[in-house]
Design an enzyme around this catalytic site. Structure first.
Site, PDB file in Angstrom:
ATOM      1  N   SER A  99      60.156  96.161  19.698  1.00 40.53           N
ATOM      2  CA  SER A  99      60.339  94.718  19.538  1.00 40.53           C
ATOM      3  C   SER A  99      59.829  94.260  18.168  1.00 40.53           C
ATOM      4  O   SER A  99      60.328  94.725  17.146  1.00 40.53           O
ATOM      5  CB  SER A  99      59.648  93.990  20.706  1.00 40.53           C
ATOM      6  OG  SER A  99      60.108  92.673  20.831  1.00 40.53           O
ATOM      7  N   HIS A 256      63.736  95.035  28.555  1.00 41.93           N
ATOM      8  CA  HIS A 256      63.211  95.052  27.198  1.00 41.93           C
ATOM      9  C   HIS A 256      61.964  95.926  27.059  1.00 41.93           C
ATOM     10  O   HIS A 256      61.738  96.529  26.017  1.00 41.93           O
ATOM     11  CB  HIS A 256      62.894  93.612  26.780  1.00 41.93           C
ATOM     12  CG  HIS A 256      62.367  93.469  25.381  1.00 41.93           C
ATOM     13  ND1 HIS A 256      63.037  93.968  24.285  1.00 41.93           N
ATOM     14  CD2 HIS A 256      61.222  92.900  24.899  1.00 41.93           C
ATOM     15  CE1 HIS A 256      62.347  93.689  23.185  1.00 41.93           C
ATOM     16  NE2 HIS A 256      61.242  93.056  23.531  1.00 41.93           N
TER      17      HIS A 256
END
Length: 262
Positions: A99, A256
């Site tokens: 991320s 994610h």
């Protein structure tokens, strides 16, 4: 150190293989927003066991135990990583970022002052080199954490209750609450991360320092996409190829938080 960019001295955990190699072909791991090196403890131990290479899990600036400093830009964060590599005499590194940490890793690879023999492989976990709004959840998470601090509470249970008003997923709440400092003598709970600096830095976190066609890195690059995540999608896949011509994309059946869900 990158020219004209001030760096801070990052905290890190090291995992050294039985042959005592500390510097050659290490895996360097960069966490995401509100994360820390603690999130990677189990995987770091598995990596050093399976790869037989040293592993360094870092706390990026304004996260974990690393210094708090303004200029929350990807170039500054990449400069911090470069300074650590130089301080520890690391060479031929594999750089893994998730991320926000993935954007730091990409910036590190693309920066013109990164020595060509320093970075061997790049692994980017569920993020693309885009300039885009972050998830609205991030805004709510900062608001909730500000409310927790302003409430002067002393109980982690109460902190979780406040956070639940903003975030229903218990695993995400547990992740965010890892940023709480341990309180003593009944003092109010505070977060280890500087919420004000992170809130100011959000526009930079949403951005990316390079435009398509401006820079490219031709080294071996692996992008790992969570199938249930939209951070890598059909709209930004061409950008990935523009910046990283030798890249491949693999998908795993996760959201994610790939490293936490496997």
């Amino acid at each position: 150190m990158f020219s004209g960019v001030s760096s801070v001295e990052l905290e890190y955990d090291e995992y050294i293989p039985p042959n005592s190699n500390k510097t050659e072909r290490p895996l360097v791991i960069l966490h995401g927003f509100f994360g820390s090196k603690r999130n990677w403890q189990s995987l770091s131990k598995a990596f050093v066991r399976d790869l037989g290479r040293p592993v360094y899990a870092l706390d990026l600036r304004n996260h974990g135990s690393s210094p708090h400093a303004r200029a929350m830009t990807y170039t500054h964060m990449a400069a911090d990583v470069f300074a650590l590599c130089k301080r520890l005499s690391l060479s031929n590194i594999s750089l893994l970022g998730h991320s926000m940490g993935g954007k730091v890793a990409m910036t590190f690879a693309l920066h013109p002052e990164t020595p060509s023999d320093l970075l061997k492989d790049l692994i980017v976990s569920d993020i693309a080199p885009v300039r885009a709004k972050v998830s609205g959840d991030t805004v709510l998470h900062i608001e909730a954490m500000e409310k927790i601090e302003a409430s002067n509470i002393t109980s982690r249970k109460r902190a979780n209750e406040i956070l639940e008003e903003y975030e229903k997923d218990p695993s995400v709440r547990a992740f965010l609450l890892t940023n709480l400092s341990a309180n003593s003598n009944g003092s109010p709970l505070k977060f280890k991360v500087p919420l004000g600096i992170l809130k100011e830095g959000r526009p930079e976190i949403e951005s990316f320092p390079y435009a398509p066609g401006e820079r490219a890195w031709n080294g071996h690059t692996l992008f790992v996409k969570g199938t249930k995540s939209k951070f890598i999608n059909r709209h930004n896949k061409p950008l990935i190829n523009d910046f990283f011509p030798e890249s491949t994309i693999e998908e795993l059946d996760t959201g994610h938080w790939i490293h936490a869900e496997l």
